[in-house]
Design a protein around this motif. Structure first.
Motif, PDB file in Angstrom:
ATOM      1  N   MET A  84       0.832  -1.201   0.000  1.00 16.24           N
ATOM      2  CA  MET A  84       0.000   0.000   0.000  1.00 16.24           C
ATOM      3  C   MET A  84       0.869   1.255   0.000  1.00 16.24           C
ATOM      4  O   MET A  84       0.541   2.242  -0.673  1.00 16.24           O
ATOM      5  CB  MET A  84      -0.945  -0.010   1.207  1.00 16.24           C
ATOM      6  CG  MET A  84      -2.051  -1.042   1.105  1.00 16.24           C
ATOM      7  SD  MET A  84      -3.132  -1.118   2.559  1.00 16.24           S
ATOM      8  CE  MET A  84      -4.155   0.320   2.287  1.00 16.24           C
ATOM      9  N   ASP A  85       1.984   1.213   0.732  1.00 16.20           N
ATOM     10  CA  ASP A  85       2.915   2.347   0.719  1.00 16.20           C
ATOM     11  C   ASP A  85       3.528   2.521  -0.667  1.00 16.20           C
ATOM     12  O   ASP A  85       3.704   3.644  -1.150  1.00 16.20           O
ATOM     13  CB  ASP A  85       4.012   2.142   1.759  1.00 16.20           C
ATOM     14  CG  ASP A  85       3.509   2.357   3.185  1.00 16.20           C
ATOM     15  OD1 ASP A  85       2.424   2.956   3.336  1.00 16.20           O
ATOM     16  OD2 ASP A  85       4.196   1.918   4.131  1.00 16.20           O
ATOM     17  N   TRP A  86       3.880   1.392  -1.304  1.00 12.79           N
ATOM     18  CA  TRP A  86       4.427   1.465  -2.663  1.00 12.79           C
ATOM     19  C   TRP A  86       3.416   2.082  -3.623  1.00 12.79           C
ATOM     20  O   TRP A  86       3.765   2.923  -4.451  1.00 12.79           O
ATOM     21  CB  TRP A  86       4.810   0.070  -3.151  1.00 12.79           C
ATOM     22  CG  TRP A  86       6.037  -0.493  -2.505  1.00 12.79           C
ATOM     23  CD1 TRP A  86       6.950   0.185  -1.745  1.00 12.79           C
ATOM     24  CD2 TRP A  86       6.480  -1.850  -2.552  1.00 12.79           C
ATOM     25  NE1 TRP A  86       7.934  -0.663  -1.307  1.00 12.79           N
ATOM     26  CE2 TRP A  86       7.689  -1.927  -1.790  1.00 12.79           C
ATOM     27  CE3 TRP A  86       6.003  -3.012  -3.155  1.00 12.79           C
ATOM     28  CZ2 TRP A  86       8.394  -3.112  -1.633  1.00 12.79           C
ATOM     29  CZ3 TRP A  86       6.709  -4.196  -3.002  1.00 12.79           C
ATOM     30  CH2 TRP A  86       7.888  -4.240  -2.249  1.00 12.79           C
ATOM     31  N   ILE A  87       2.178   1.623  -3.502  1.00  6.87           N
ATOM     32  CA  ILE A  87       1.135   2.164  -4.385  1.00  6.87           C
ATOM     33  C   ILE A  87       0.956   3.652  -4.134  1.00  6.87           C
ATOM     34  O   ILE A  87       0.879   4.456  -5.068  1.00  6.87           O
ATOM     35  CB  ILE A  87      -0.194   1.403  -4.166  1.00  6.87           C
ATOM     36  CG1 ILE A  87      -0.072  -0.048  -4.664  1.00  6.87           C
ATOM     37  CG2 ILE A  87      -1.350   2.111  -4.876  1.00  6.87           C
ATOM     38  CD1 ILE A  87      -1.228  -0.931  -4.251  1.00  6.87           C
ATOM     39  N   ASP A  88       0.903   4.019  -2.844  1.00  4.83           N
ATOM     40  CA  ASP A  88       0.722   5.423  -2.480  1.00  4.83           C
ATOM     41  C   ASP A  88       1.863   6.280  -3.027  1.00  4.83           C
ATOM     42  O   ASP A  88       1.639   7.324  -3.658  1.00  4.83           O
ATOM     43  CB  ASP A  88       0.652   5.528  -0.954  1.00  4.83           C
ATOM     44  CG  ASP A  88       0.078   6.867  -0.494  1.00  4.83           C
ATOM     45  OD1 ASP A  88      -0.610   7.517  -1.299  1.00  4.83           O
ATOM     46  OD2 ASP A  88       0.318   7.243   0.657  1.00  4.83           O
TER      47      ASP A  88
END
Length: 707
Positions: free
Chosen positions: A308-312
């Motif tokens: 999710m951090d990567w996507i964000d």
């Protein structure tokens, strides 16, 4: 063999009892060549797959698992509706999946399908389980007994799939005469009368109409009254007729199976019994379940955090790249600040959704999930919920979106709807940043009896969400009146090692449904919110832009220019249509202890609750890293009200705000998923209105009490 009448795409329905491997066979035949739709007028999904073989394409329909075609639930109604062609195109043939370890139970459904007059073939699955239980099946004798083509399979080990493909392409489906003479149970004149009235194909279909006509949502009230009068005229007792039909059918099946199967308990089931003794224990069973769910919950948090951090970060970088590489203007702003973040707001949920449904598929494949349902049914029932409701409710602690999607396993319409409506009150992870920031502002970091007050406050918010969920379910159970009877009929399958391919396929299909269905609504609303926050009355916005440009030219350094940009960013937000809305609602929210700035945060966080943090950071010109909780707290703790000089975020306002977020439906993603699951906007609107009203009233009481 059933000859091909024309060159059109043939449709084949696949039906069977729950936990018989029906969906596994469907997935093996179709792979990823599937699509999800819905049956008109109901909330059950239609799963279609396509099999391309020998230059032909066949459409396969994966019907909901059912024990009979007497419709006691929406799932069973769908099975009857498809097989009889009632407002659905009738399939060309039917594959009935039988459980090799329990042929008697499976053949109750199988022989009912035969009596509907459709071309049928049997697939006897789970032969490995039959071998474990010492059951041997004489396939030729079974074929002679029932007169239906059959193949033996083990879907878990991909054994027999080629035989099924050959069965389909060679069209080895066969119509059989009536297995059970239905005129022995119902008057032939009555059956003929119903057959003529509804233009049915045979007398068994007429019998089915008599049995379930009253509960069938597809039959008009006038025709239901006609059926009632016909039953009275011929003294036809629906309940007794259904029992008699099942008794006679089962008796005939047992007699025919005597020569087709042999049983010898070659292997012991002591291991399963001992494990059930622990997992279904009235006390230890709940302890084990809570422990497993805590592990899953923690894994979803931990494992989803990195992707999710990567996507964000990925979408943030895309937005930044667009802002710097494309010419400045409205279109670039739209892409960088509206469209790309909107898409990111959809994709960022995929890790949580995929992981949650992956864990659920894992538990289901091992056989444990059926035991959880059995264990929890007694606790859930007084609240108007189902045993299967426990999985969505606990999943709601991570995210309400996959939790609402998980309600598909609940067959009772009322209990499914109640679960969907109350699940968002479970304190999801999106509320956590709000709770942490506000608790840090208004609750002192002191200890009471060795416990930290801030930790106790956070625990209290989670307990408040749980109590609200169960209380809401109890009230809805009293309000919603429905004739559909609630019952729990679940099989306790044997324990097995999970099939990773099936787990991964479930993760893929659930994520795909979310992106394609709910994502459309989420993206649309994200764009609308961007427009409202980016634009305002032209005269006002132009004036602010001119002032900002003049001051930046006079700035002594880049740091001063950056501070000016932050200041005017806040002013522009105040002057935007979103800011105007915040000012407009200020008289309404003032009794809760909120000013217009908090009002803007309430509006923008409709997109997602966690937007609250970023919004107040912008509004109060915090600057820097909005994820730095200490910076936000320090700045907010210094904010005062212009009229009184008192702190904006005092104890009363802080607790009131947390209570509001605990109860309010501040998540358009959840509303979009609720709309998709219920197939109507009625329930999301109802949910939005009721939850907002409850949030307002409880926040008002909280503020006025603590003031």
């Amino acid at each position: 063999m059933q000859p091909s009448v024309n060159s059109r795409e043939k449709t084949i329905a696949i039906i069977g009892n729950p936990n018989v491997g029906k969906s596994s066979i469907f997935n093996q035949l179709t792979g990823l060549n599937q699509k999800i739709g819905n049956y008109p007028g109901v909330t059950v999904d239609k799963t279609l797959g396509f099999l391309n073989i020998s230059g032909k394409q066949y459409q396969l329909i994966d019907l909901p698992g059912t024990y009979s075609i007497f419709p006691k639930s929406e799932d069973e109604l769908i099975a009857m509706r498809v097989l009889t062609g009632m407002e659905e195109e009738k399939p060309d043939a039917v594959i009935v999946i039988l459980d090799a370890s329990n042929l008697e139970r499976s053949l109750l459904l199988g022989t009912q399908v035969i009596d509907l007059g459709l071309p049928v073939a049997f697939v006897v699955n789970m032969k490995d389980v039959a071998e474990i239980n010492g059951i041997k099946i004489k396939t030729h004798s079974l074929y002679e007994a029932f007169g239906i083509p059959l193949v033996m399979t083990d879907a878990r080990k991909v054994v027999g799939m080629d035989a099924i493909r050959s069965l389909i392409v060679e069209e080895k489906f066969r119509k059989h005469g009536q297995f059970l003479e239905i005129t022995e149970i119902a008057d032939q004149k009555l059956l003929e009368k119903v057959k003529t009235k509804f233009e049915l194909q045979n007398l068994y279909q007429a019998f089915q109409y008599l049995i379930f006509g009253e509960s069938n949502k597809l039959i008009s009230s006038e025709k239901k009254e006609w059926l009632q009068e016909a039953c009275k005229e011929y003294d036809f007792d629906i309940h007794n007729a259904q029992i008699e039909e099942s008794k006679r059918r089962n008796s005939k099946i047992r007699n025919l199976l005597k020569g087709a199967t042999t049983s010898s308990n070659l292997r012991s089931t002591q291991f399963s019994k001992k494990l059930d003794g622990l997992l279904l224990h009235p006390i230890l069973g709940y302890v084990v379940f809570i422990g497993i769910m805590l592990l899953i919950f923690q894994a979803i948090f931990a494992w989803a955090e990195v992707p999710m951090d990567w996507i964000d970060m990925g979408f943030a970088e895309i937005s930044a790249w667009i802002s710097t590489k494309l010419p400045q203007g409205v279109f670039t702003d739209f892409l960088a600040e509206g469209l790309i973040p909107g898409i990111g707001g959809i994709v960022i949920f995929i890790p949580q959704i995929a992981l949650l449904f992956g864990f659920l598929a894992f538990l289901e494949d091992t056989g444990y999930l059926s035991r959880v349902v059995f264990l929890m049914d007694r606790i859930m029932k007084p609240f108007g919920l189902h045993g299967k409701s426990v999985v969505p409710l606990i999943s709601g602690l991570a995210c309400a979106i996959p939790a609402v999607m998980a309600t598909r396993t609940i067959t009772n319409t009322k209990e499914k709807l109640i679960t969907i409506l109350v699940t968002p009150w479970m304190s999801c992870s999106a509320r956590l940043p709000i709770y942490i920031i506000i608790i840090g502002l208004v609750i002192p970091s002191e200890t009471i009896l060795g416990f930290n007050m801030q930790a106790l406050a956070l625990l209290g918010m989670y307990l408040l969400g749980t109590v609200a969920t169960l209380s809401g379910a109890l009230l809805l159970n009293l309000v919603f009146q429905q004739k559909e009877r609630s019952y729990l009929l679940t099989e306790l399958p044997i324990y097995r090692f999970p099939r990773w391919k099936a787990v991964l396929l479930t993760m893929y299909s659930k994520s795909k449904v979310f992106v394609l269905e709910a994502g459309k609504v989420i993206l649309s609303i994200s764009i609308i919110l961007w427009v409202l926050a980016s634009y305002g009355p032209p005269a006002t916005m132009n004036s602010l832009n001119e002032e900002e440009a003049t001051l930046i030219e006079l700035a002594n350094s880049e740091e001063d220019a950056a501070e000016i940009e932050e200041l005017y960013s806040s002013k522009k937000l105040e002057a935007s249509f979103m800011g105007i809305m915040g000012k407009a609602i200020e008289p309404i929210i003032k009794p809760l202890g909120y000013d217009w700035k908090i009002g803007i945060a309430l509006i923008t966080s409709f997109a997602a609750r966690e937007v609250f943090v970023a919004t107040i950071a912008t509004i109060y010109s915090i600057g820097g890293d909005v994820d730095n909780e200490l910076t936000i707290r320090e700045k907010l703790s210094q904010e005062t009200r212009p009229d009184t000089g008192k702190k904006v975020f005092n104890l009363a306002t802080g607790i009131s705000l947390m209570v509001f977020y605990a109860f309010a439906m501040q998540c358009m993603s959840t509303l979009a998923v609720v709309k998709r699951e219920t197939k109507t906007w009625k329930w999301p609107i109802f949910q939005m209105i009721v939850m907002t009203a409850v949030a307002y009233i409880t926040a008002l009481i909280t503020y006025q009490t603590l003031l």
